[in-house]
Design a protein around this motif. Structure first.
Motif, short mmCIF file in Angstrom:
data_model
loop_
_atom_site.label_atom_id
_atom_site.label_comp_id
_atom_site.label_asym_id
_atom_site.label_seq_id
_atom_site.Cartn_x
_atom_site.Cartn_y
_atom_site.Cartn_z
N ALA A 209 0.83 -1.21 0.00
CA ALA A 209 0.00 0.00 0.00
C ALA A 209 0.86 1.26 0.00
O ALA A 209 1.87 1.33 0.70
N SER A 210 0.45 2.23 -0.81
CA SER A 210 1.12 3.53 -0.84
C SER A 210 0.30 4.51 -0.01
O SER A 210 -0.83 4.84 -0.37
N VAL A 211 0.89 4.95 1.10
CA VAL A 211 0.21 5.87 2.00
C VAL A 211 1.10 7.07 2.26
O VAL A 211 2.27 6.92 2.57
N VAL A 212 0.52 8.26 2.11
CA VAL A 212 1.20 9.51 2.43
C VAL A 212 0.48 10.09 3.63
O VAL A 212 -0.75 10.23 3.62
N MET A 213 1.22 10.41 4.67
CA MET A 213 0.63 10.97 5.88
C MET A 213 0.68 12.49 5.86
O MET A 213 1.58 13.08 5.28
N CYS A 214 -0.31 13.09 6.53
CA CYS A 214 -0.38 14.54 6.66
C CYS A 214 -0.28 14.88 8.13
O CYS A 214 -0.87 14.20 8.96
N SER A 215 0.46 15.94 8.44
CA SER A 215 0.55 16.35 9.84
C SER A 215 0.71 17.85 9.92
O SER A 215 1.19 18.49 8.99
N ALA A 216 0.29 18.38 11.06
CA ALA A 216 0.50 19.80 11.33
C ALA A 216 1.95 19.97 11.79
O ALA A 216 2.61 19.01 12.17
N MET A 217 2.42 21.18 11.77
CA MET A 217 3.75 21.48 12.27
C MET A 217 3.86 20.99 13.71
O MET A 217 2.88 21.02 14.44
N GLY A 218 5.04 20.53 14.11
CA GLY A 218 5.25 20.15 15.48
C GLY A 218 4.92 18.70 15.79
O GLY A 218 4.93 18.31 16.95
N GLN A 219 4.62 17.91 14.77
CA GLN A 219 4.31 16.50 15.00
C GLN A 219 5.43 15.60 14.47
O GLN A 219 5.17 14.52 13.97
N GLU A 220 6.67 16.06 14.62
CA GLU A 220 7.81 15.34 14.05
C GLU A 220 7.89 13.89 14.52
O GLU A 220 8.18 13.00 13.74
N ALA A 221 7.65 13.65 15.80
CA ALA A 221 7.74 12.28 16.32
C ALA A 221 6.73 11.37 15.64
O ALA A 221 7.02 10.22 15.30
N MET A 222 5.52 11.89 15.39
CA MET A 222 4.50 11.10 14.70
C MET A 222 4.89 10.85 13.25
O MET A 222 4.64 9.77 12.73
N VAL A 223 5.48 11.84 12.62
CA VAL A 223 5.92 11.68 11.23
C VAL A 223 6.99 10.59 11.15
O VAL A 223 6.93 9.72 10.27
N ILE A 224 7.94 10.60 12.08
CA ILE A 224 8.99 9.58 12.10
C ILE A 224 8.37 8.20 12.30
O ILE A 224 8.72 7.24 11.60
N GLU A 225 7.40 8.09 13.21
CA GLU A 225 6.74 6.81 13.42
C GLU A 225 5.98 6.37 12.17
O GLU A 225 5.99 5.19 11.81
N ALA A 226 5.36 7.32 11.49
CA ALA A 226 4.63 7.00 10.26
C ALA A 226 5.57 6.44 9.19
O ALA A 226 5.25 5.44 8.53
N ILE A 227 6.72 7.05 9.01
CA ILE A 227 7.69 6.59 8.02
C ILE A 227 8.19 5.19 8.41
O ILE A 227 8.27 4.28 7.58
N LYS A 228 8.48 4.98 9.70
CA LYS A 228 8.91 3.67 10.17
C LYS A 228 7.82 2.61 9.97
O LYS A 228 8.12 1.43 9.79
#
Length: 121
Positions: free
Chosen positions: A75-94
């Protein structure tokens, strides 16, 4: 034509992304308002790409990402986040997200990301 599922609990955010994609030739678009609905619609539609918010009620984007990737490892999934959610973005990529887009959305960033994953409309 690429089939794209837009997932965000805010209807105006889905509309903004949908309008940007429509203006650039992507017309096979579907919507879900939370992670649980996204998992269900993914199973029904088998979209080429999911653009999904991280913070949502019922089931957040990270849980939905993991459920979708468990059902379909490709599956190809692109996540969206507001500024300041870097930890969530890192978890999403992992967890298998292909990319992330920071809100507020910039139309050219959306199109660049989508075209790099599914090709031009």
């Amino acid at each position: 034509m690429a089939k794209i599922l837009l997932v965000d609990d805010a209807a105006f955010m889905r509309m903004m992304v949908k309008n940007t994609l429509n203006e650039n030739g992507y017309t096979d678009l579907y919507e879900a308002s939370d992670g649980a609905e996204a998992v269900t619609k993914y199973a029904e539609l088998k979209p080429d790409l999911v653009i999904m918010d991280i913070t949502m009620p019922n089931m957040d984007g990270l849980e939905a990402l993991k459920a979708i990737r468990k059902a379909d490892p490709n599956a190809s999934v692109v996540m969206c986040s507001a500024m300041g959610q870097e930890a969530m973005v890192i978890e999403a990529i992992k967890s298998g997200a292909k990319d992330f887009i920071v809100k507020p959305f910039k139309p050219d960033r959306i199109i660049k990301t989508v075209s790099s994953i599914v090709g031009q409309a």
